[in-house]
Write an enzyme that holds these catalytic residues in place. Sequence first.
Site, PDB file in Angstrom:
ATOM      1  N   THR A 170      89.696  61.872  42.277  1.00 19.50           N
ATOM      2  CA  THR A 170      89.388  62.725  41.129  1.00 19.50           C
ATOM      3  C   THR A 170      90.427  63.818  40.920  1.00 19.50           C
ATOM      4  O   THR A 170      90.368  64.542  39.937  1.00 19.50           O
ATOM      5  CB  THR A 170      87.985  63.348  41.287  1.00 19.50           C
ATOM      6  OG1 THR A 170      87.541  63.862  40.030  1.00 19.50           O
ATOM      7  CG2 THR A 170      87.999  64.453  42.332  1.00 19.50           C
ATOM      8  N   GLU A 229      86.685  74.742  26.869  1.00 19.53           N
ATOM      9  CA  GLU A 229      85.807  74.404  27.994  1.00 19.53           C
ATOM     10  C   GLU A 229      84.484  73.816  27.516  1.00 19.53           C
ATOM     11  O   GLU A 229      83.983  72.859  28.088  1.00 19.53           O
ATOM     12  CB  GLU A 229      85.558  75.662  28.841  1.00 19.53           C
ATOM     13  CG  GLU A 229      84.776  75.420  30.121  1.00 19.53           C
ATOM     14  CD  GLU A 229      85.565  74.669  31.178  1.00 19.53           C
ATOM     15  OE1 GLU A 229      84.985  74.348  32.227  1.00 19.53           O
ATOM     16  OE2 GLU A 229      86.759  74.408  30.951  1.00 19.53           O
TER      17      GLU A 229
END
Length: 1097
Positions: A615, A508
């Site tokens: 997206t 992440e």
Amino acid sequence: MTCRELAAADGSQCSSPGPVVNEPPSRPVQQVQIRVRHQLTWPCLPTWTLWLGCMLLAVCVGHWPTAAAMQPDRVRDLRKETVSMFYHGFDNYMKIAFPEDELRPVSCSPLTRDRENPRNIELNDVLGNYSLTLIDSLSTLAILASAPPDDGDTGAKALRDFQDGVAALVEQYGDGTSGPSGTGLRGRGFDVDSKVQVFETVIRGVGGLLSAHLFAIGALPINGYDPRKPGDDLLNPKPVVWPNGFKYDGQLLRLALDLGQRLLPAFYTRTGMPYPRVNLRHGIPFYTNSPLHDATAPGTADGPPEITETCSAGAGSLVLEFTVLSRLTGDPRFEQLAKRAFWAVWYRKSQIGLIGAGVDAEQGHWIGSFSVIGAGADSFFEYALKSHILLSGHELPNRTAVRPDHGGEWMDPNTLFTPLSDAENSPDSFLEAWHHAHASIKRHLYSDRDHPHYENVNLWTGSLASTWVDSLGAYYSGLLVLAGEVDEAVETHLLYAAIWTRYAALPERWSMREKTVEGGLGWWPLRPEFIESTYHLYRATKDPWYLYVGEMVLRDISRRCWTPCGWAGLQNVLDGQKSDRMESFFLGETAKYMYLLYDDRHPLNALDAAYVFNTEGHPLIIPKATPTDKPRRPPPDRKDLTIYNNGAFTNSCPPRPATTPISGSVIAARDDIYHAARVLDLHMLSASPRAVDGGQMSGQHMARSNFTLFPWTLPSELLPSNGTCAKVNHPTELVLEFASNAGQTAGSNAFNFMVGAQNLERLSADRIRVTSLSGLKITMHLEEELEQEWRISKINGIPLGRDEYIVFDRSILGEVSDPRFNVVRDPVMVKLQHLHQVEILENDTEIDDNKMPQASDEQPSRETLEDDVTFDTLADFGSLVKSLFSRITASLDSIQLPTSLPRVGDALPFNLVLNTTAITPVGVGAAPLPPGASPPPAQQQQRRTTPTFGPVPEALFPWSTIYAAPDDACSAPLPDAAPRDHQVILIRRGGCSFSTKLANIPAFVPSPDALQLVVLVSDEDDDGDLVRPLLDEVQRTPGGIQRRHPIAMVMVGGGEAVFRQLEAASRVGVVRRYFVESQGVRVRNIIVDEGGDGMDW
């Protein structure tokens, strides 16, 4: 030293034989390499040998790119593996979890909302209890339905699954009509008691339904499926009966409308940005301050107040889905709401063009000071560019349309605001927003230290805030491809490829400074951003490098994320711990982009139309309406948005790079190919795949014949036989530390909480004043833009933005003289200061407040074509000052005013000091500035604190008599009294040479009251870009006699407005300009101030 060793060491430039390729001598690869080496000696060979060698090389090179690129059968195998990967997840979801939202791949059970913990927003924001994974998967099925014939039954099966999936969804939620068929097994439409995030519901739910509808009606292509007939209107498609017996007549579009209408309450804010969450059944009773409750029952909130914080991406990334929804249904509400939300975010950008990550939807202020390209802001930039693409070629919406009568059930938050302008609806405006946003990102977030990447900076100053990169930011390379910024996309993508190589996934966050996972944030939930950018880069370059990158990702997912019931995200990329969740975007995005990467001839890849992926990876397009004979609308009026005219903006795609004849890969031949690997310290890790991070590294994809981990994804035959490594960028750094003197005092300012140091004072977002040299520590970096310059990057440990300046008073620098910090007087530029004394309390005529600028406390002001307001006369500026002062004093009637403010009836004028940059002339006729132009050193500190009201010491502004020439002083001499009785003469530029203008000034006897300075005022076009005037003749009088005392002259820009300001000035003075050099190189962001507040250089 090889290039690998070079990159691992100091990175100095060299040419080297490159990696050693251990190939059998009989292979064509080796033969080509031998001939290339022989080419170096060809000039010494006979002519016939040279000719023969050229012919052989041409033959070999002509066949080489095909041999070097990935072979079609291998591409086909990878495509089939991708299809198998998708179906392993999809089939298990339909068998185990449908109609719930997601699948638990480890425990083999459905994943639903956390009813016991409503504040578990990580889960509940996304899972709305409406079969999310099926909705997200439909567009992927439609894409797989166009599989090539040699892939067997893949295409036909995917089309059947797509049509069966649509039928299953309608069975659960109805067909979107108001009759009995509108109720499904789970209810009527999406009438569920679920509080969801607006953003996630729009991009996944609304976007997925709309994309599937566009495939179903034939607006997006599926090989072998064409429900359209010639002349059909896609905005009003005819029903089509599918082989499974299902009659498709727009059910998905009606369900998308149902879902969109349930999101409308969230848009009842005073800022135009939607609240972050909404209940699909009950609306927003928990947002008690919403204007929606002004006309209805008041809102109620159980427990703590509902969070109103959203993010720039969440508020500003709705335009694609809502515009398509409005255009397909004829309901304009959604498009206008989404565009208004986008501009509401954009209008709040900082002065340096950056937007923040977090923003309060209710109050409109930024939350936190981070500006990033990743989490929190990512899709805002994406939608700026893609909105331009989607809207291009379509008419602007009709802003005068009459609202249909739907009775009391009609909900339209647009009524809270003035209608959007044509400019705000125009696709070109979104392109301008993208250009400006990307320019600011490139200026403030982009760093090429070690290897190009993007940092996280302060929203207001651009100063470094943190050095981690996040996995969500991997999308930006793909976005740059769409914008034509391919080279920047290639270089930044290389870093993510190196991170994946090390961890066989993207953590992440990864720290550029610590070179490890940042803060324990090591999960990878099957995100698509990296493979998305890989797909776009391959489409733009057709470089085989990206096919191998995709293979690396596919192999690692198969190896690390497979479970018997699906695909699991990684809770920790270091140890491979799996999370019990298969997020819907894995099937909706990750698998989709992977498949399109390996299906080069897919009809979507060849579609020449203004379509985009939202997206969430759902293709969207606005179908063209059936042509009519109605006249076209005129171009929009653009005056209420700033127009960014900059030739540096990229408005077209660059040509595809030529394939290198030897390697077949332009990427592999880059001279920075090893830099990203060096950032990850791959050269320090063992080549054994089990020796790195618990055996999870992509070790099996290294170039094993090179005994190295480089270049991570390519086989040895794609490596250039002779490569040159560029120098790794490590800017020269210099640290200066001044001696500490505890006896020196420090200033104070309300902004000092931003700097937190005793001897620093924050003047503005881009100015910090140094109040004492005691203990001051400066860090400088050597940069080369247009020329070599130092830039202070830190002061007392505080990072500075690229456009932040440090202000030193000339008085505190004293006689500092050191090769590393040397104060130098600027021989070219000076500052012309003019004092205006405004009688703000005299009985003037009443000022019309309606002519004053009005500001709203609800919305930031919209941008205009003019960034700066210039007042042509002192009267205009004086009127403004008087009006503002009257309002201030009226509001302070009950407050004891400080003694520095005059009482009513006092006749003290307000002292307004304006600063104008002036440039000195060059040539034989140039004269030095008069000795009294600048105040003596003892009075330099006084200039900094010019009294706000009352008399001003004459030494600060020594000249009080000003003569403004009525013409350009070219045709005849000025009156004799002009130089005799005036200390300053103003002359407009143009009409004749500078020397001629000075020659038309009569002779005079030098005295303190006579002429001291001539100021030439250039026209407005030259303001800020002045060239030194050339006085190529010695100065003479009108009679032709050489002057014994030449006249000093400067030139300013600004045109007529500045001319009138100087003409109306009470006094004028000149301040010399200084700068600081270190080792003979100028320090760009130091201001040496002799007067004023440090804000005017």
